[in-house]
Design a protein around this motif. Sequence first.
Motif, PDB file in Angstrom:
ATOM      1  N   TYR A   1       0.805  -1.217   0.000  1.00  0.00           N
ATOM      2  CA  TYR A   1       0.000   0.000   0.000  1.00  0.00           C
ATOM      3  C   TYR A   1       0.844   1.276   0.000  1.00  0.00           C
ATOM      4  N   ILE A   2       2.158   1.153   0.067  1.00  0.00           N
ATOM      5  CA  ILE A   2       3.025   2.309   0.297  1.00  0.00           C
ATOM      6  C   ILE A   2       3.255   3.149  -0.961  1.00  0.00           C
ATOM      7  N   ASN A   3       3.398   2.525  -2.109  1.00  0.00           N
ATOM      8  CA  ASN A   3       3.821   3.243  -3.313  1.00  0.00           C
ATOM      9  C   ASN A   3       2.684   3.612  -4.257  1.00  0.00           C
ATOM     10  N   LEU A   4       1.522   3.836  -3.721  1.00  0.00           N
ATOM     11  CA  LEU A   4       0.398   4.269  -4.555  1.00  0.00           C
ATOM     12  C   LEU A   4       0.458   5.782  -4.772  1.00  0.00           C
TER      13      LEU A   4
ATOM     14  N   ARG B   1      -4.429  -2.040  -9.533  1.00  0.00           N
ATOM     15  CA  ARG B   1      -5.852  -1.785  -9.372  1.00  0.00           C
ATOM     16  C   ARG B   1      -6.439  -2.491  -8.154  1.00  0.00           C
ATOM     17  N   LYS B   2      -6.126  -3.794  -7.992  1.00  0.00           N
ATOM     18  CA  LYS B   2      -6.658  -4.530  -6.843  1.00  0.00           C
ATOM     19  C   LYS B   2      -6.158  -3.925  -5.531  1.00  0.00           C
ATOM     20  N   THR B   3      -4.888  -3.539  -5.507  1.00  0.00           N
ATOM     21  CA  THR B   3      -4.319  -2.938  -4.294  1.00  0.00           C
ATOM     22  C   THR B   3      -4.998  -1.615  -3.981  1.00  0.00           C
TER      23      THR B   3
ATOM     24  N   LEU C   1      -7.194  -0.893  -0.633  1.00  0.00           N
ATOM     25  CA  LEU C   1      -6.926   0.161   0.343  1.00  0.00           C
ATOM     26  C   LEU C   1      -8.134   1.064   0.534  1.00  0.00           C
ATOM     27  N   SER C   2      -8.842   1.370  -0.558  1.00  0.00           N
ATOM     28  CA  SER C   2     -10.038   2.214  -0.427  1.00  0.00           C
ATOM     29  C   SER C   2     -11.100   1.512   0.409  1.00  0.00           C
TER      30      SER C   2
ATOM     31  N   THR D   1      -8.292  -7.413   5.646  1.00  0.00           N
ATOM     32  CA  THR D   1      -8.199  -7.052   4.232  1.00  0.00           C
ATOM     33  C   THR D   1      -6.788  -7.176   3.665  1.00  0.00           C
ATOM     34  N   PRO D   2      -5.732  -6.671   4.351  1.00  0.00           N
ATOM     35  CA  PRO D   2      -4.384  -6.816   3.770  1.00  0.00           C
ATOM     36  C   PRO D   2      -3.986  -8.280   3.545  1.00  0.00           C
ATOM     37  N   PHE D   3      -4.335  -9.149   4.494  1.00  0.00           N
ATOM     38  CA  PHE D   3      -3.980 -10.567   4.373  1.00  0.00           C
ATOM     39  C   PHE D   3      -4.752 -11.222   3.227  1.00  0.00           C
ATOM     40  N   ILE D   4      -6.046 -10.946   3.174  1.00  0.00           N
ATOM     41  CA  ILE D   4      -6.878 -11.560   2.144  1.00  0.00           C
ATOM     42  C   ILE D   4      -6.508 -11.038   0.765  1.00  0.00           C
TER      43      ILE D   4
END
Length: 411
Positions: free
Chosen positions: A5-8, A132-134, A138-139, A272-275
């Motif tokens: 999620y860091i480099n968006l 896109r999925k990431t 995150l949203s 959510t992050p794990f899934i």
Amino acid sequence: MIKEYINLPRPLYVIIFAFMINSFGNFVRPFLTFLLTDKYGFSKDYTGFIVSLVTFIIVPGSLIGGRLVDTLGRKRIMIIFHLISALCLIICAFIEKPRLIIYLLLASSLSLSIASPGFNSMITDISKEELRKTAFSLSYLGVNFGFALGSMIAGFLYKNYTKLLFLGNAITTIIAMILIYFFVEETLPKKEDIKMLKLSPKESYEEGSTLQALIKRPVLLAFGFIYIVFSLVYNQCAFALPIHLNQLFNSEGAKLYGMVMALNAFTVVIFTPFINSFTERYPSLFCVGIAGMLFAFGFGLNFFARVPWMFFISTFIWTLGEIIDAVNNRAFIAENSPVSHRGRFNSVMQIIMGSGYTLSPYIAGKFLRNNSVETIWVYTFYLALLGSFMMFALNYYYCKGKLIKVEGEEV
């Protein structure tokens, strides 16, 4: 898992933070069934009709909004109509006429539906296809983190401070739009700039109407119509579940419902992050099929629930399905939407997929006239299983490349 999620892109974080604040104040919609039955004294049948009407009004709103965000811009439409929605809620806080409050809630829902295609379109505009999925993950995570905190507060405000539900909802909406106004640029790509973008064939610019573009993507239409089954099932968490809890626990039902919804949201935040990391390797349609299986067993468990902890277990199971579904269904729609029609595709798919949300309270309200609320969970179990099997079949054909065609070529 967190580092993904860091480099968006920076604007993406602002949009997600703004809507996290907005969802924190989403006090009214989750408690609408309680407000109509408990506070205003309407019957379950009439309440089901009103909740369905509030959802049905999304149809014209989404069609209008999809067109507007593709022509006038995402940002402008989102801000204007979110503020109109907030104004309606502010008025609700200071009047005592239930019928007038219903009309204002309908106006608020219409305004939000006009604004809603802009949110997913902005995320799609900003994020690259491989991220896109990431981005959607995150949203989804941010929105539910806000909702987790807000649900607990709303559960305690509901009984004695109903006006604050309306005011809190409106204030957080205004704050969110202020952030969007000052810190996010318009994301609607200009026609001359689209040629510079590296897009897959399915996302390339297209001339013609929305219907013409959709016909070239029959798998997207098939996905939307199958998804109706899941929305019929899932929306019982907002209709049958509060009625069930109210029936079992009387005055404590609303507070317990707030706790159940908070558990739902915190589960989203934690898992959510794990899934997302685990499901990235699998096709989106297959993942949505798995989500349907979790809906079946999660909601089906409510048939046996008589004590709070059983509802908590049930909620945890169907929330895992919600997480898998939310990330993958939006990613699938985004990757099959031409850049020229993103707002309209989002609105049309929202209408098709959301028709189950519209019909669900109405059907359930009629059903409860002659049946116990526990019986609903038996039907949700079988419906969700049916939807899962259909989604697995669609995934099989999609992966074989038989259903999607763009410009007459299989991809």
